[in-house]
Design an enzyme around this catalytic site. Structure first.
Site, mmCIF file in Angstrom:
data_model
loop_
_atom_site.group_PDB
_atom_site.id
_atom_site.type_symbol
_atom_site.label_atom_id
_atom_site.label_comp_id
_atom_site.label_asym_id
_atom_site.label_seq_id
_atom_site.Cartn_x
_atom_site.Cartn_y
_atom_site.Cartn_z
ATOM 1 N N GLN A 142 0.820 -1.075 0.028
ATOM 2 C CA GLN A 142 0.023 0.137 -0.172
ATOM 3 C C GLN A 142 0.752 1.179 -0.068
ATOM 4 O OE1 GLN A 142 -3.284 -0.093 2.843
ATOM 5 N NE2 GLN A 142 -3.853 -2.464 2.329
ATOM 6 N N CYS A 194 -0.695 5.862 8.026
ATOM 7 C CA CYS A 194 0.252 6.724 7.593
ATOM 8 C C CYS A 194 -0.282 8.153 7.359
ATOM 9 C CB CYS A 194 0.496 6.421 6.145
ATOM 10 S SG CYS A 194 2.065 7.357 5.569
ATOM 11 N N ASP A 217 -1.514 -1.887 12.613
ATOM 12 C CA ASP A 217 -2.269 -0.873 12.705
ATOM 13 C C ASP A 217 -3.487 -1.201 13.531
ATOM 14 O OD1 ASP A 217 -1.147 0.171 10.406
ATOM 15 O OD2 ASP A 217 -2.399 -0.373 9.152
ATOM 16 N N THR A 239 2.009 2.689 10.560
ATOM 17 C CA THR A 239 2.866 2.618 9.073
ATOM 18 C C THR A 239 3.683 1.213 9.231
ATOM 19 O OG1 THR A 239 5.029 3.371 10.110
ATOM 20 C CG2 THR A 239 3.503 5.198 9.425
ATOM 21 N N ALA A 246 6.847 0.958 8.582
ATOM 22 C CA ALA A 246 7.995 1.150 8.917
ATOM 23 C C ALA A 246 8.017 0.934 10.440
ATOM 24 C CB ALA A 246 8.611 2.439 8.937
ATOM 25 N N CYS A 257 7.472 8.044 8.269
ATOM 26 C CA CYS A 257 6.500 8.494 7.163
ATOM 27 C C CYS A 257 7.260 9.098 6.205
ATOM 28 C CB CYS A 257 5.560 9.580 7.883
ATOM 29 S SG CYS A 257 3.978 9.775 6.637
#
Length: 436
Positions: free
Chosen positions: A44, A160, A329, A338, A340, A373
């Site tokens: 995504q 994000c 999430d 995210t 990351a 981000c």
């Protein structure tokens, strides 16, 4: 006969696949199963680039069967509920599944009822979202002929948090290239109070906002969308002090005493007032959908008061059930949702699971809230916001190898990382359980 697994994972997204892959490749668990109903796994983060016409949507998709680790059992079904006292997960068609350890990572869900009218309007006409249909976003941006281009977001946590503004920066560039920028006002309306929570990144983004002549509107809580009349309705998240001039357009520009807490770089676009609501009239709108934990999680005993999975912020272990972990999430972690962040959460969950399985104790590794981000600010430019629970700017030393001394500034090498480096790392390293 119930099926039983040593480690049961709910979710075949970034978090679920990474945990399974690391448990198996590092031989930390003997028996791992993943509950996931979808046939396709999407990368995504590239959807921002798809929405800006600079990445092929089809390249973001791979068959779920190709990312689920070979030694894992794929239970192709939906989880529907929990019985944590008895170590049971209920499923839609495969019955009850029992486990020794459970990892809850189903991601988040969209709840359009939180912004009435948005569900009906989204992904149709001039309303778009990179979160739901990035191909439609590109159609909207491509076909835009000028007017008010509104970029906004709901007040719920979203994936994000920077994504609603990345597409705005790219769209603004496209409007310039296609010669319609002069007859366009670009507005960013957010419930937040600043452009970004990390000061060093906010400084760079305000320079981008100045360069691109974007009107920022803060404290704007999106409460409804009228798709037919093309109005986004807002309530103010804070009292207006400057006589109401801040949000209501006025013909006498001299009368405008701008309160920069509310607006920065004011543009006189059409606004309607209805009671305590302000409606911004748009000619195109991009937003993120209001987001919540999936229903089967939200309706369970596993969530906190806000409806997110109640886990320890450092260990990701559930606060009530010692053999349950949650990450990604769905987890109630006070950091940005995210991939990351997941990259740093997974090794801690895997380490703790391994120690619990083998010696019935927890490890000492601790998650500091790291998230990042990648803020695309133009075609060919990017800033990388990396931060922890305290919003400290925490750049990854690996970037120095890319000859980037300050990732809080725009750089073309960071754009290359976003467009080519990160997708490669994702499919070939993260999904395979390798440390990155």
């Amino acid at each position: 006969m119930k099926s039983h697994h040593q480690v049961l994972i709910i979710g075949g997204g970034t978090a679920g696949i990474m945990v399974a892959a690391q448990l198996l490749t590092q031989k930390r668990a003997k028996d791992v199963a993943i509950i996931e109903p979808a046939d396709t796994h999407y990368y995504q983060p590239a959807w921002t680039l798809v929405g800006a016409g600079t990445y092929d949507f089809d390249k973001t998709a791979r068959p779920m069967s190709s990312v689920i680790p070979k030694n894992a059992t794929w239970i192709k079904d939906k989880a529907t509920g929990f019985d944590p006292e008895n170590n049971i997960v209920h499923t839609a068609s495969k019955g009850d599944i029992t486990y020794d350890y459970l990892v809850v990572a189903p991601g988040l869900a969209y709840d359009f009822s939180l912004v009435p009218g948005l569900g009906k309007a989204i992904d149709k006409g001039v309303v778009c979202s990179n979160y739901t249909n990035p191909k439609h976003t590109w159609d909207v941006i491509k076909n835009f002929k000028g007017g008010t281009a509104l970029f906004t977001q709901p007040t719920t946590p979203i994936k994000c948090g920077g994504a609603p503004q990345k597409i705005m920066y790219l769209a603004e560039s496209h409007f310039r290239k296609s010669g319609i920028r002069k007859k366009t006002d670009v507005i960013f309306a957010t419930g937040g109070t600043v452009i970004f929570g990390v000061k060093k990144i906010a400084k760079t983004l305000m320079e981008v906002v100045d360069r691109k002549d974007i009107n920022l509107r803060f404290h704007h809580k999106l409460v409804a969308v009228d798709g037919d009349k093309q109005i986004a309705w807002y309530e103010m998240g804070q009292e207006i002090t400057a006589g109401g001039c801040v949000v209501i357009s006025s013909n006498k520009v001299d009368d405008l005493k701008l309160d920069e807490k509310f607006q920065y770089n004011y543009k006189d676009v059409k606004v309607s007032v209805d009671g305590n609501r302000y409606g911004i009239h748009y000619d195109m709108m991009h937003t993120a959908p209001p987001s919540v934990a999936p229903k089967f999680v939200k309706d369970s005993t596993l969530v906190n008061a806000a409806g997110w999975l109640d886990v320890n912020h450092q260990t990701m272990q559930h606060n009530s059930y010692a053999n349950i972990f949650g990450l990604g999430d769905v987890a109630a972690l006070p950091t940005a949702k995210t991939g990351a962040a997941i990259r740093k959460q997974v090794p801690i969950v895997v380490d703790n699971l391994n120690l619990l399985i083998n010696s019935h104790k927890m490890g000492t590794k601790s998650y500091n809230g790291y998230s990042s981000c990648p803020l695309v600010t133009d075609y060919g430019k990017m800033v990388l916001a990396e931060f922890d629970y305290d919003n400290n700017f925490t750049p990854d030393p690996k970037l120095k190898r890319m000859l980037i001394s300050d990732s809080s500034k725009e750089h073309w090498r960071l754009w290359m990382l976003k467009k080519y480096g990160l997708p490669y790392l994702y499919w070939n390293k993260m999904m395979k359980g390798k440390d990155v």
